[in-house]
Scaffold this motif. Structure first.
Motif, PDB file in Angstrom:
ATOM      1  N   VAL A  45       0.869  -1.179   0.000  1.00  0.00           N
ATOM      2  CA  VAL A  45       0.000   0.000   0.000  1.00  0.00           C
ATOM      3  C   VAL A  45       0.905   1.228   0.000  1.00  0.00           C
ATOM      4  CG1 VAL A  45      -1.840   1.246   1.185  1.00  0.00           C
ATOM      5  CG2 VAL A  45      -1.785  -1.261   1.250  1.00  0.00           C
ATOM      6  N   ASP A  46       0.987   1.885  -1.128  1.00  0.00           N
ATOM      7  CA  ASP A  46       1.909   2.995  -1.333  1.00  0.00           C
ATOM      8  C   ASP A  46       1.630   4.135  -0.339  1.00  0.00           C
ATOM      9  OD1 ASP A  46       3.535   5.016  -2.507  1.00  0.00           O
ATOM     10  OD2 ASP A  46       3.287   4.089  -4.474  1.00  0.00           O
ATOM     11  N   GLN A  47       2.660   4.539   0.406  1.00  0.00           N
ATOM     12  CA  GLN A  47       2.625   5.635   1.387  1.00  0.00           C
ATOM     13  C   GLN A  47       1.768   5.304   2.614  1.00  0.00           C
ATOM     14  OE1 GLN A  47       1.933  10.408   1.757  1.00  0.00           O
ATOM     15  NE2 GLN A  47       2.355   9.707  -0.318  1.00  0.00           N
ATOM     16  N   PHE A  48       1.603   4.026   2.913  1.00  0.00           N
ATOM     17  CA  PHE A  48       0.839   3.623   4.097  1.00  0.00           C
ATOM     18  C   PHE A  48       1.803   3.556   5.282  1.00  0.00           C
ATOM     19  CE2 PHE A  48      -1.949   0.186   6.189  1.00  0.00           C
ATOM     20  CZ  PHE A  48      -2.842   1.133   6.680  1.00  0.00           C
ATOM     21  N   SER A  49       2.042   4.693   5.902  1.00  0.00           N
ATOM     22  CA  SER A  49       3.014   4.778   6.979  1.00  0.00           C
ATOM     23  C   SER A  49       2.537   4.018   8.207  1.00  0.00           C
ATOM     24  CB  SER A  49       3.251   6.241   7.361  1.00  0.00           C
ATOM     25  OG  SER A  49       2.081   6.785   7.957  1.00  0.00           O
ATOM     26  N   ALA A  50       3.475   3.690   9.081  1.00  0.00           N
ATOM     27  CA  ALA A  50       3.106   3.071  10.350  1.00  0.00           C
ATOM     28  C   ALA A  50       2.221   4.008  11.160  1.00  0.00           C
ATOM     29  CB  ALA A  50       4.366   2.720  11.139  1.00  0.00           C
ATOM     30  N   ASP A  51       2.442   5.312  11.021  1.00  0.00           N
ATOM     31  CA  ASP A  51       1.606   6.283  11.727  1.00  0.00           C
ATOM     32  C   ASP A  51       0.165   6.227  11.226  1.00  0.00           C
ATOM     33  OD1 ASP A  51       3.786   7.195  13.201  1.00  0.00           O
ATOM     34  OD2 ASP A  51       4.304   8.707  11.711  1.00  0.00           O
ATOM     35  N   LEU A  52      -0.007   6.183   9.911  1.00  0.00           N
ATOM     36  CA  LEU A  52      -1.345   6.136   9.333  1.00  0.00           C
ATOM     37  C   LEU A  52      -2.034   4.822   9.703  1.00  0.00           C
ATOM     38  CD1 LEU A  52      -3.048   8.018   7.530  1.00  0.00           C
ATOM     39  CD2 LEU A  52      -2.201   6.753   5.553  1.00  0.00           C
ATOM     40  N   PHE A  53      -1.298   3.728   9.632  1.00  0.00           N
ATOM     41  CA  PHE A  53      -1.836   2.425  10.012  1.00  0.00           C
ATOM     42  C   PHE A  53      -2.348   2.448  11.448  1.00  0.00           C
ATOM     43  CE2 PHE A  53      -0.583  -1.463  12.358  1.00  0.00           C
ATOM     44  CZ  PHE A  53      -1.537  -2.339  11.851  1.00  0.00           C
ATOM     45  N   TYR A 303      -3.525  15.731  -1.157  1.00  0.00           N
ATOM     46  CA  TYR A 303      -4.334  16.306  -0.077  1.00  0.00           C
ATOM     47  C   TYR A 303      -3.656  16.279   1.289  1.00  0.00           C
ATOM     48  CZ  TYR A 303      -7.992  15.471  -3.571  1.00  0.00           C
ATOM     49  OH  TYR A 303      -8.736  15.447  -4.729  1.00  0.00           O
ATOM     50  N   GLY A 304      -2.529  15.588   1.414  1.00  0.00           N
ATOM     51  CA  GLY A 304      -1.917  15.403   2.712  1.00  0.00           C
ATOM     52  C   GLY A 304      -2.403  14.131   3.388  1.00  0.00           C
ATOM     53  N   THR A 305      -1.799  13.806   4.526  1.00  0.00           N
ATOM     54  CA  THR A 305      -2.079  12.529   5.185  1.00  0.00           C
ATOM     55  C   THR A 305      -3.027  12.641   6.375  1.00  0.00           C
ATOM     56  OG1 THR A 305      -0.154  12.754   6.643  1.00  0.00           O
ATOM     57  CG2 THR A 305       0.197  11.651   4.534  1.00  0.00           C
ATOM     58  N   GLU A 306      -3.403  13.858   6.777  1.00  0.00           N
ATOM     59  CA  GLU A 306      -4.189  14.008   7.997  1.00  0.00           C
ATOM     60  C   GLU A 306      -5.551  14.658   7.784  1.00  0.00           C
ATOM     61  OE1 GLU A 306      -3.745  12.919  11.130  1.00  0.00           O
ATOM     62  OE2 GLU A 306      -2.083  11.770  10.300  1.00  0.00           O
ATOM     63  N   GLY A 307      -6.002  14.738   6.538  1.00  0.00           N
ATOM     64  CA  GLY A 307      -7.314  15.316   6.269  1.00  0.00           C
ATOM     65  C   GLY A 307      -8.375  14.245   6.069  1.00  0.00           C
ATOM     66  N   ILE A 308      -9.595  14.670   5.746  1.00  0.00           N
ATOM     67  CA  ILE A 308     -10.651  13.687   5.553  1.00  0.00           C
ATOM     68  C   ILE A 308     -10.419  12.854   4.298  1.00  0.00           C
ATOM     69  CG2 ILE A 308     -12.379  15.046   6.776  1.00  0.00           C
ATOM     70  CD1 ILE A 308     -13.657  15.692   4.068  1.00  0.00           C
ATOM     71  N   GLY A 344       6.634   5.666   4.088  1.00  0.00           N
ATOM     72  CA  GLY A 344       5.597   6.378   4.816  1.00  0.00           C
ATOM     73  C   GLY A 344       5.272   7.703   4.164  1.00  0.00           C
ATOM     74  N   GLY A 345       4.962   8.694   4.973  1.00  0.00           N
ATOM     75  CA  GLY A 345       4.605   9.999   4.431  1.00  0.00           C
ATOM     76  C   GLY A 345       4.424  11.006   5.552  1.00  0.00           C
ATOM     77  N   ARG A 497       9.140   4.247   8.674  1.00  0.00           N
ATOM     78  CA  ARG A 497       8.354   3.246   9.391  1.00  0.00           C
ATOM     79  C   ARG A 497       7.092   2.860   8.630  1.00  0.00           C
ATOM     80  NH1 ARG A 497       6.111   5.020  14.055  1.00  0.00           N
ATOM     81  NH2 ARG A 497       5.494   2.884  14.492  1.00  0.00           N
ATOM     82  N   VAL A 498       6.887   1.565   8.474  1.00  0.00           N
ATOM     83  CA  VAL A 498       5.720   1.030   7.767  1.00  0.00           C
ATOM     84  C   VAL A 498       5.224  -0.209   8.514  1.00  0.00           C
ATOM     85  CG1 VAL A 498       6.465   1.869   5.494  1.00  0.00           C
ATOM     86  CG2 VAL A 498       7.156  -0.424   6.260  1.00  0.00           C
TER      87      VAL A 498
END
Length: 556
Positions: A45-53, A303-308, A344-345, A497-498
């Motif tokens: 999953v492209d740019q699926f960071s550990a933070d986002l997960f 759109y960035g990683t922290e928006g809707i 990540g991202g 981190r992923v």
């Protein structure tokens, strides 16, 4: 969404915009399967960071819930090298090797010896083709220097089928490798394409027809999940406003289709159709399919990683993966899944500054290669001459090969002095410094910056200098008209981190919070199918996926 495409493909699986949350999978049994899996399903999953997960983990109800509640969870996986870009990251996942061995040091590198005007080489380009340049090229796996797991499987047993499907050419190519039977990626409004000269088989023609039908219909947008409500506010970056979109698009708008959950759903429908049509996992040997899901990356950049937008994307990804796994279950396939990311991202600094991080900034335009070159050329008395080449305001920098030894020394001295004094620069390493550094060992979370750089270093392609920005600096400068608003590529944890997740029916689940590397994936999968891989040919190690007694690496 998948239902409409699936109908066109004569599948029963659910498709993008209309997929329902899959039923809860049966509880796993407290024992490990004793036989090799018939099908390996490797998902990036492209740019699926550990933070986002981790941010949305409590909300998973579909495929990601299955992987996290019934599988082996490594939330602290690492793309351990410094060049956290798409091509290097994908090159590690199924080769067991870092970029220093795969040769894929970045998405693009500079080759000043090439006779063509465009000195930039794209990682999946066949530059030997007439008229090729880094933007107009024939895609090929020529630059990958090591075999993938699929290539090793096929060498051991030619009956093995190796298939790779992705949203990007570099994802499909780096995971499929040079000996794959089928390699397909989303090539534009016409659908999925492959190497030049490869005839389109009936399956792909049906997939492309289904995509055309889907694209011809407007998408009114996706409902906003409850967990996304607090993120629904506008953020301004240059001329762009992000943070309120729901992926509504007009009929025929391919760009909006590509940068949305619809793309991943189509790719998963393609993968499901390929598995069913080719009877993957239903013959005597083990087969492998790699799947590159690219929408999370496009959404993160746009759109960035922290928006809707990102919140909706992750929720849809979870649902579509659930529908995909349900399809495989109904077919009765004995399969093992690994899911990870190529990198990540980092969210755009404008939203970070709104959310308690006032130190976040965009990179100084003076660090872009063109501006840096102009400054140094003036300092050394050679104005108007191109002395320094690069692909962006961080990463590898190359000195003009036409410089005399004395000129080159002056250029290097002035460049190092300027960069090391810059408040946004974390480190600048010379090629000699990196080459003299031993290959890193031990846990990747403990590596130094130069060790991370060494993991990305390939002498024939790496630059004369490596520029690394500080962790709070976005490598996209401030500009009135913005393209991408956020990016990745840094040596910091938000990009390195992923998650790394393994699942197979019947395994005992466990979670290991300590750091591992994506290069550990290939030898771990190889052990499950009894495929020997010489340790001196790879950088990774086999992970024991059996909780408690037993060792899945024992037969290796």
């Amino acid at each position: 969404m998948l239902k409409r495409v699936a109908a066109a493909l004569l599948l029963a699986t659910a498709m993008p915009a209309l997929a329902q949350a899959p039923a809860t999978a049966p509880a796993s049994q407290p024992s490990a399967p004793a036989t090799p899996p018939k099908l390996i399903v490797a998902i990036s999953v492209d740019q699926f960071s550990a933070d986002l997960f981790s941010e949305y983990r409590q909300y998973y109800v579909g495929g990601l819930k299955r992987l996290t509640s019934e599988g082996a969870v490594f939330p602290r996986g690492y793309q351990s090298h410094a060049a956290t870009e798409t091509c290097p990251g994908h090159s590690t996942i199924l080769t067991g090797s870092r970029p220093s061995r795969t040769g894929i040091i970045a998405n693009n590198w500079i080759d000043l010896s090439t006779p063509r005007a465009d000195k930039t080489i794209y990682c999946a380009e066949d530059e030997s083709q007439p008229g090729s340049d880094s933007d107009h090229y024939v895609a090929a796996p020529l630059h990958l220097k090591v075999p993938t797991l699929g290539g090793r499987m096929k060498a051991a047993n030619p009956a093995t089928r190796v298939v790779s499907v992705a949203g990007k050419d570099r994802a499909a190519i780096m995971m499929g490798g040079a000996n794959a039977d089928q390699v397909w990626w989303l090539g534009g409004p016409q659908g999925y394409v492959s190497y030049k000269g490869v005839a389109t088989p009936p399956l792909v023609a049906k997939v492309n027809q289904a995509m055309a039908q889907r694209l011809a219909e407007a998408n009114p947008g996706f409902e906003l999940p409850a967990q996304c409500l607090a993120k629904d506010f506008p953020v301004k970056a240059g001329n762009r406003t992000v943070g309120t979109g729901r992926f509504a698009r007009e009929a025929g708008d391919y760009q909006a289709f590509r940068i949305s959950p619809e793309q991943d759903a189509m790719t998963l429908a393609f993968a499901a159709a390929a598995i069913e049509t080719m009877d993957l996992g239903k013959q005597a040997q083990s087969d492998i399919i790699s799947i590159g899901l690219s929408a999370t990356d496009y959404v993160g950049h746009t759109y960035g990683t922290e928006g809707i937008e990102s919140c909706i994307q992750v929720a849809r990804l979870d649902q579509e993966l659930g529908a995909f796994f349900d399809r495989l279950d109904k077919d009765g396939i004995d399969y093992v899944v690994v899911l990870t990311a190529d990198h990540g991202g980092h969210d755009l600094p404008e939203r970070h500054r709104m959310n308690a991080m006032p130190m976040e900034s965009r990179v100084d335009k003076g660090l872009t290669p063109k501006a840096l070159n102009a400054t140094i050329a003036q300092k050394v008395g050679m104005p108007g001459r191109t002395l320094i080449w690069g692909d962006g305001p961080s990463g590898d920098l190359y000195f003009d090969k036409g410089l005399s030894a004395a000129e080159r020394a002056r250029v290097e001295t002035e460049t190092l002095a300027l960069l090391r004094a810059h408040p946004q620069v974390a480190a600048v390493f010379t090629k000699a410094q990196i080459a003299a550094t031993p290959a890193p060992t031990g846990r990747p979370e403990n590596w130094s910056l130069i060790e991370e750089a060494r993991a990305s270093f390939y002498p024939e392609r790496s630059g004369d200098l490596l520029l690394l920005l500080k962790p709070n600096v976005m490598a996209i400068p401030e500009q009135a008209v913005m393209g991408a608003v956020a990016t990745h590529g840094s040596p910091w944890d938000m990009d390195r981190r992923v998650p790394i997740l393994f699942w197979r029916k019947g395994m005992r689940p466990f979670e290991q919070p300590l750091g591992i590397e994506t290069v550990d994936i290939m030898p771990s999968l190889a052990a499950l199918i009894g495929l020997p891989v010489p340790q001196n040919e790879i950088d990774g190690r086999c992970l024991d996926l059996i909780a408690g007694d037993g060792d899945s690496c024992a037969a290796r």
